[in-house]
Design an enzyme around this catalytic site. Structure first.
Site, PDB file in Angstrom:
ATOM      1  N   TRP A 113      36.728  53.575  -5.821  1.00 17.23           N
ATOM      2  CA  TRP A 113      36.178  52.611  -6.709  1.00 17.23           C
ATOM      3  C   TRP A 113      36.868  52.497  -7.991  1.00 17.23           C
ATOM      4  O   TRP A 113      37.122  51.328  -8.502  1.00 17.23           O
ATOM      5  CB  TRP A 113      34.602  52.881  -6.921  1.00 17.23           C
ATOM      6  N   ASP A 183      30.974  52.307 -14.559  1.00 17.24           N
ATOM      7  CA  ASP A 183      30.411  51.728 -13.283  1.00 17.24           C
ATOM      8  C   ASP A 183      29.308  52.789 -12.564  1.00 17.24           C
ATOM      9  O   ASP A 183      29.946  53.986 -12.117  1.00 17.24           O
ATOM     10  CB  ASP A 183      31.771  51.695 -12.163  1.00 17.24           C
ATOM     11  N   LYS A 207      21.871  50.447  -4.413  1.00 13.94           N
ATOM     12  CA  LYS A 207      22.018  51.882  -4.200  1.00 13.94           C
ATOM     13  C   LYS A 207      20.521  52.665  -4.825  1.00 13.94           C
ATOM     14  O   LYS A 207      19.723  52.922  -4.072  1.00 13.94           O
ATOM     15  CB  LYS A 207      23.055  52.749  -4.740  1.00 13.94           C
TER      16      LYS A 207
HETATM   17  C1  LIG Z   1      28.787  50.126  -3.967  1.00 13.30           C
HETATM   18  C2  LIG Z   1      29.625  50.220  -5.154  1.00 13.30           C
HETATM   19  C3  LIG Z   1      30.481  49.308  -5.666  1.00 13.30           C
HETATM   20  C4  LIG Z   1      30.294  47.810  -5.038  1.00 13.30           C
HETATM   21  O1  LIG Z   1      29.344  47.325  -5.396  1.00 13.30           O
HETATM   22  P1  LIG Z   1      29.138  45.705  -4.700  1.00 13.30           P
HETATM   23  O2  LIG Z   1      27.830  45.423  -4.848  1.00 13.30           O
HETATM   24  O3  LIG Z   1      29.653  45.771  -3.330  1.00 13.30           O
HETATM   25  O4  LIG Z   1      30.389  44.777  -5.448  1.00 13.30           O
HETATM   26  C5  LIG Z   1      31.219  49.416  -6.616  1.00 13.30           C
HETATM   27  N1  LIG Z   1      31.405  50.632  -7.476  1.00 13.30           N
HETATM   28  C6  LIG Z   1      30.555  51.653  -6.979  1.00 13.30           C
HETATM   29  C7  LIG Z   1      30.838  52.993  -7.484  1.00 13.30           C
HETATM   30  C8  LIG Z   1      29.948  51.634  -5.686  1.00 13.30           C
HETATM   31  O5  LIG Z   1      29.163  52.584  -5.123  1.00 13.30           O
END
Ligand SMILES: *Cc1c(COP(=O)(O)O)cnc(C)c1O
Length: 371
Positions: A113, A183, A207
């Protein structure tokens, strides 16, 4: 007559969902959404059929924002935005809004990521990689004392929890005056955090916040207003903040679901209680994996994720059998990410301790039969 409404909850009781995202939701929240799907709060219409500017929806939207502020003790000098585009859109939106302050930014590379965030940011200006754990295959967090922090960075970006690699920071890095951007898609609300240490926090909802379609941004007010001229209006934090995340039509149902999750979290005792429960969940699972002779987690113990537990079978010829038998036993979505293979159990807030025990029991039985 069976209407389908009675059947589904029963089937759900026989399964345990370890999906990495979109992830398991609390059963009671789904029932609540179901019960008011056709007729929200005796208004005679679904929340999906109401104007986002209606009194009804505004009360939902503001309520969600207030509840999140309470749950994470977000200080008053931070704005909370509910936006579209997922965390992936933030990979561009952040540099478009923040890079111009000093002209360059620092990024920490701890896995897949972070790499995606770095790749996008590079379209917009100069990006320094100030630390990376690539040389040790992303099995640990790069020692914060060794980070190459120079003073003229617009911000420093990192990924507190790498959802695919299962690597998580156990503390917040100190970047001095440089705004820290995080993030938190797969870790937000899993334990208390000191929001005042951050310039900007972002998280996709699917999540720990709710369902896909909405992304939460928590941004310190002084960072609004630096968007580049090329930044589209729909991505401009200042405009989005001034319009209370309603510059255009927001994803109303996703926002509503986030609100239900925040209420559920409050009822559970808040983030502190979640963190106690999550600590137990990850401890019993990692302890079991470490003690077994079939399963293996390669992440440094101190940097292991609380939310995403990747593991391998030492005998990889058993992979297929493991996945098909676990599925038959009601343990869903244990397949590892397509980029890394193996297995992964995601144990977000909505996954109960009893589900983790069900997983461990299955793994124990499987090992007995095959080793
Ligand atoms: C799931 C996730 C993403 C991507 O999320 P989207 O909604 O598909 O853009 C980005 N960073 C992390 C750490 C994630 O777990």
């Amino acid at each position: 007559m069976k209407n389908g409404l009675d059947e589904k909850p029963d089937l759900r009781k026989l399964t345990h969902n370890f999906s990495a995202g979109p992830a398991a939701l609390p059963h009671s929240v789904l029932l609540e959404a179901q019960s008011e799907l056709l007729n929200w709060n005796t208004k005679g219409a679904s929340i999906m059929e109401m104007s986002h500017r209606s009194e009804e929806f505004l009360s939902i939207a503001n309520g969600a924002s207030i509840d999140l502020r309470n749950l994470l003790s977000i200080p008053t000098n931070y704005k909370i935005l509910f936006l579209q585009g997922g965390a992936t859109q933030q990979f561009s939106q952040i540099p478009l809004n923040l890079l111009a302050r000093k002209g360059k930014a620092g990024y920490v590379n701890t896995g897949i990521w972070s790499c995606k965030a770095i790749k996008e940011a590079r379209r917009f200006g100069k990006i320094n990689i100030i630390a990376t754990s690539e040389p040790n295959q992303y099995r640990s967090i790069p020692d914060i004392k060794q980070w190459d922090i120079v003073s003229d960075l617009s911000y420093i970006h990192y990924t507190p929890n790498e959802t695919i690699g299962g690597v998580e920071f156990s503390s917040i890095p100190d970047t001095g005056d440089i705004p820290l951007v995080a993030d938190m898609s797969s870790t937000i609300l899993s334990r208390p955090i000191d929001v005042s240490r951050f310039g900007l926090i972002y998280a996709s909802a699917q999540k720990n916040i709710g369902i896909s379609g909405i992304t939460v941004i928590i941004i310190r007010e002084d960072l609004l207003g630096y968007a580049s001229n090329l930044c589209p209006s729909t991505l401009n934090y200042r405009l989005l903040s001034d319009s209370n995340s309603m510059y255009n039509t927001p994803p109303t149902f996703s926002w509503y679901m986030a609100g239900l999750i925040f209420k559920w979290l409050k009822k559970q005792g808040g983030v502190e209680c979640m963190s106690n429960k999550n600590r137990i969940k990850k401890n019993i699972l990692y302890d079991f994996i470490d003690a077994s002779s079939l399963y293996l987690n390669q992440v440094d113990q101190k940097d292991r994720s609380w939310m995403n537990v990747p593991f391998l079978l030492k005998d990889t010829s058993l992979n297929f059998q493991f996945l098909s038998e676990s599925k038959k036993s009601g343990l869903l979505n244990l397949k590892g990410h397509r980029l890394v293979g193996g297995m992964r159990a995601s144990i977000y807030n909505a996954v109960e301790i009893s589900s983790v025990y069900a997983l461990i029991n299955f793994m124990k039985e499987f090992e007995k039969r095959h080793v």
